[in-house]
Design a protein around this motif. Sequence first.
Motif, mmCIF file in Angstrom:
data_model
loop_
_atom_site.group_PDB
_atom_site.id
_atom_site.type_symbol
_atom_site.label_atom_id
_atom_site.label_comp_id
_atom_site.label_asym_id
_atom_site.label_seq_id
_atom_site.Cartn_x
_atom_site.Cartn_y
_atom_site.Cartn_z
ATOM 1 N N TYR A 204 0.854 -1.449 0.075
ATOM 2 C CA TYR A 204 0.100 -0.201 -0.138
ATOM 3 C C TYR A 204 0.660 1.300 -0.083
ATOM 4 C CZ TYR A 204 -2.764 3.914 1.887
ATOM 5 O OH TYR A 204 -3.173 5.177 1.869
ATOM 6 N N THR A 208 1.313 4.175 -3.035
ATOM 7 C CA THR A 208 0.794 5.707 -2.743
ATOM 8 C C THR A 208 2.022 6.648 -2.616
ATOM 9 O OG1 THR A 208 0.549 5.184 -0.453
ATOM 10 C CG2 THR A 208 -1.315 4.892 -1.906
ATOM 11 N N PRO A 250 -9.903 7.369 3.098
ATOM 12 C CA PRO A 250 -9.883 6.139 3.207
ATOM 13 C C PRO A 250 -10.973 5.879 4.614
ATOM 14 C CG PRO A 250 -7.560 6.793 2.945
ATOM 15 C CD PRO A 250 -8.739 8.222 2.928
ATOM 16 N N ARG A 294 -4.383 1.529 -8.661
ATOM 17 C CA ARG A 294 -4.047 1.128 -7.214
ATOM 18 C C ARG A 294 -5.407 0.577 -6.504
ATOM 19 N NH1 ARG A 294 -3.263 7.222 -5.659
ATOM 20 N NH2 ARG A 294 -5.236 7.265 -6.968
ATOM 21 N N LEU A 298 -5.218 -3.409 -4.798
ATOM 22 C CA LEU A 298 -5.674 -3.345 -2.989
ATOM 23 C C LEU A 298 -6.749 -4.311 -2.832
ATOM 24 C CD1 LEU A 298 -5.129 0.533 -2.276
ATOM 25 C CD2 LEU A 298 -3.837 -1.394 -1.440
ATOM 26 N N GLU A 338 -8.800 4.967 -2.241
ATOM 27 C CA GLU A 338 -9.193 5.074 -0.885
ATOM 28 C C GLU A 338 -10.298 3.960 -0.523
ATOM 29 O OE1 GLU A 338 -9.404 7.784 -2.737
ATOM 30 O OE2 GLU A 338 -7.960 9.166 -2.087
ATOM 31 N N ALA A 341 -8.289 0.808 0.175
ATOM 32 C CA ALA A 341 -7.032 1.111 1.197
ATOM 33 C C ALA A 341 -7.678 1.056 2.531
ATOM 34 C CB ALA A 341 -6.607 2.663 0.935
#
Length: 399
Positions: A204, A208, A250, A294, A298, A338, A341
């Motif tokens: 993670y 980011t 998030p 992303r 995730l 988010e 995440a």
Amino acid sequence: MSVNRSAATPVVPVKPVESAAAINVPRGLAGVVVTDTEIGDVRGIEGFYHYRQYSAVDLAKTRGFEDVWHLLVHGELPDAARRTAFTAETAALRRLPDEVRAALPAIAAASGRSGPLAGLRTALSLLGAAKGFRPVYDIDADERRRDAVVAAAAVPTLLTALHRLGRGLDPVEPREDLPYAANYLYMLTGSEPDPERARAIEQYLISTIDHGFNASTFTARVIASTGADVAACLVGAVGALSGPLHGGAPSRALDTLDAIGTPERIDAWIRDRVLAGDRIMGFGHPVYRTEDPRSRMLRELAESFGGPRVEFAVQVERQVEAILAELKPGRELHTNVEFYAGVVMELCGLPREMFTPTFAAARAVGWSANILEQAADSKIIRPVARYVGPGAPVAVPAA
């Protein structure tokens, strides 16, 4: 009086500055190119982003955090010897100066309601002063790089100490034998994390580190363009990140899952919010017109843990996207970073108030790389605004 000029120095006519009123600039500077960068790029139509020449997602899947940190700051992935040296260098910088440590209880108390991210602004300023950071305009590239690495290495220590102090706990001293992500979790909880969760948080964090000219990165570069010191640039970036439209989503995405509660409530809950014009936290992105890469990575991480929470999140994602496609046809609205995440961080034991600070622990490295790149260009960033107020000049009325 005439002035003799040699043929080697031709006169270059000065181009008149175009009136700001005549320049059509989109709101929020959307799509406006403000500079060149070698750090990375976001290709929103393709659903792809990269750090230098490498896919950011591939780096997150195959490399450790220190490797990617080295890539951004030094311009290349390290070989085994450089990895060992850089890991040792950054691990040794995790400990805070005594004067900074002594001030943390007061900072934590003062920022109690606002949380560690608010305290980080003050702590970073103090760190810069204690370490003797000088304006980037006045120092060479090596000293700038040293300051950038010093500051980024200290951010996890500052954040975890402020969090623990705010909860009435003693800070946990960093360990030099643990990698960046594992040490972060150790300082946060006081227990050495299991490898699976440490690796999930590391992935993670890598994903980011940087993401184009977002609000906080642009803020850091604007401040760097003035020649200010590295700490000042980072403080400005943290301030931008603290806004809920940038770094605060998030935990809010998890709040959405909590508010929906059960699968049978998804449809009605989402339809009510969309028809009311409310924003669904965790969905949509100002750049991506496809699925956020992303988010895809995730989601895979979350599914590797499994469990009811993950299954519910996947179900919410699918139904929300279907409802958005129905009610907002033609708009590509997918989960952003988010959404999953929050799920991954929750699965790894992070409290919600530390979601955005954890994001900052990664982004500090990306900010630092952008600060270094901007500091190499002595041109100050100084745009103009289009004046839309009352016509001027008007005579000042008598008192």
